[in-house]
Design an enzyme around this catalytic site. Structure first.
Site, PDB file in Angstrom:
ATOM      1  N   ASP A  93      22.162  31.165  51.479  1.00 49.37           N
ATOM      2  CA  ASP A  93      23.482  31.140  51.593  1.00 49.37           C
ATOM      3  C   ASP A  93      24.090  32.316  50.414  1.00 49.37           C
ATOM      4  OD1 ASP A  93      23.638  28.921  53.107  1.00 49.37           O
ATOM      5  OD2 ASP A  93      24.934  27.896  52.042  1.00 49.37           O
ATOM      6  N   HIS A 118      14.785  29.286  51.257  1.00 46.52           N
ATOM      7  CA  HIS A 118      14.132  28.953  52.292  1.00 46.52           C
ATOM      8  C   HIS A 118      13.356  30.093  52.972  1.00 46.52           C
ATOM      9  CE1 HIS A 118      16.086  24.842  52.431  1.00 46.52           C
ATOM     10  NE2 HIS A 118      16.953  25.441  51.513  1.00 46.52           N
ATOM     11  N   SER A 122      21.826  34.248  41.648  1.00 50.75           N
ATOM     12  CA  SER A 122      20.946  35.525  41.457  1.00 50.75           C
ATOM     13  C   SER A 122      20.868  36.362  42.867  1.00 50.75           C
ATOM     14  CB  SER A 122      19.634  35.281  40.844  1.00 50.75           C
ATOM     15  OG  SER A 122      19.190  36.471  40.517  1.00 50.75           O
TER      16      SER A 122
END
Length: 288
Positions: free
Chosen positions: A91, A148, A254
């Site tokens: 995301d 992921h 980050s």
């Protein structure tokens, strides 16, 4: 001097590693009601949608780090399972994406930097990605902070690269040259069906930790030298991760930078700088 210039100047002056490690200790502390209150303030400040979290109640989390790396409810991020689709790994929001041109990639308008330097400086590591594609995705404080796999992969190499801890927000990216190649980072290189894939997890101010699922906490402590680890890609010791599986996480926000080889895959037309990303959604199509 305008406010933006002051913010950048303060970043150069700030003892970023010391501040980040102090914040890391505070974020790992079990402070009971104080921790819960801090989490509630953070949720309000950054308008975090806790209905997506597996545990919606802020009091569930014993430390701020537990809250920040909170898991989502099962099925909340449907995975693009089609074999020809590369999925978003996180995301966030796309900062930049495009071609690797003469070994350089775009940081921001007017700022390019070396992919070889980003990956730790080894010519052999960068060679498969020359002429290929890259994408930089910024994770804001409000975002889900687990990373992921965008495709199935087998871990080939991990590299720790020491560096600074500048903020990686858009303002800093526009004003600090070579930002991502000067910050501390962890590089993971995978063998995949589309060839080599690199995923760079970039540290930043008050990022208390970068972790991978196979090595645990890689930093802190911060090092002074580049270190690399090679992994077997066949046999029982091979580390195989399926598309959509978690590969790492940040404790505080980050950036993740992906790259793959030439003539491998093309970004979907609707993927542009500032596009909001959601883990598992389609990102690119693999060339047939």
């Amino acid at each position: 001097m305008n406010l933006d210039k002051i913010k950048i100047a303060l970043q150069y002056a700030l003892p970023k590693h010391a501040v980040s490690r102090l914040v890391g200790k505070l974020a790992a502390a079990q402070a009971g009601a104080l921790t819960t209150q801090l989490i509630k303030l953070f949720i309000k400040q950054y308008k975090i949608d806790m209905t997506e979290a597996l545990h919606e109640d802020p009091a569930h989390y014993k430390t701020f780090n537990e809250f920040f790396t909170r898991p989502l409810k099962p099925g909340i991020r449907p995975l693009a399972t089609e074999e020809h689709i590369i999925a978003h790994p996180v995301d966030g929001a796309i900062s930049q994406l495009g071609d690797v041109v003469d070994g350089q990639i775009i940081q921001a308008k007017g700022h390019d930097y070396s992919l070889q330097t980003l990956l730790g400086g080894n010519e052999q590591d960068v060679a498969p990605f020359l002429g290929g594609k890259f994408a930089t995705i910024y994770l804001a404080p409000k975002d889900y902070h687990r990373i992921h796999m965008p495709v199935d992969g087998v871990l080939k190499k991990m590299i720790y690269v020491p560096g600074d801890l500048f903020s990686v927000n858009p303002l800093t990216a526009q004003n600090v040259p070579n930002l991502f190649a000067r910050n501390e980072r962890v590089v993971a290189i995978f063998d995949t069906d589309i060839g080599p894939l690199s995923m760079v997890l970039v540290g930043a101010t008050i990022v208390a930790s970068i972790e991978t699922v196979w090595a645990g906490t890689v930093t802190p402590p911060a090092g002074k030298d580049v270190f690399s680890w090679d992994y077997p890609t066949t046999g029982p010791q091979a580390i195989k991760l399926k598309k959509g599986e978690e590969m790492g996480r940040f404790k505080l926000g980050s950036t993740v930078i992906l790259s793959w080889g030439a003539d491998t895959a093309e970004f979907l037309a609707d993927q542009q700088p500032e596009t909001v990303t959601r883990m598992g959604t389609p990102f690119a199509t693999i060339n047939q």
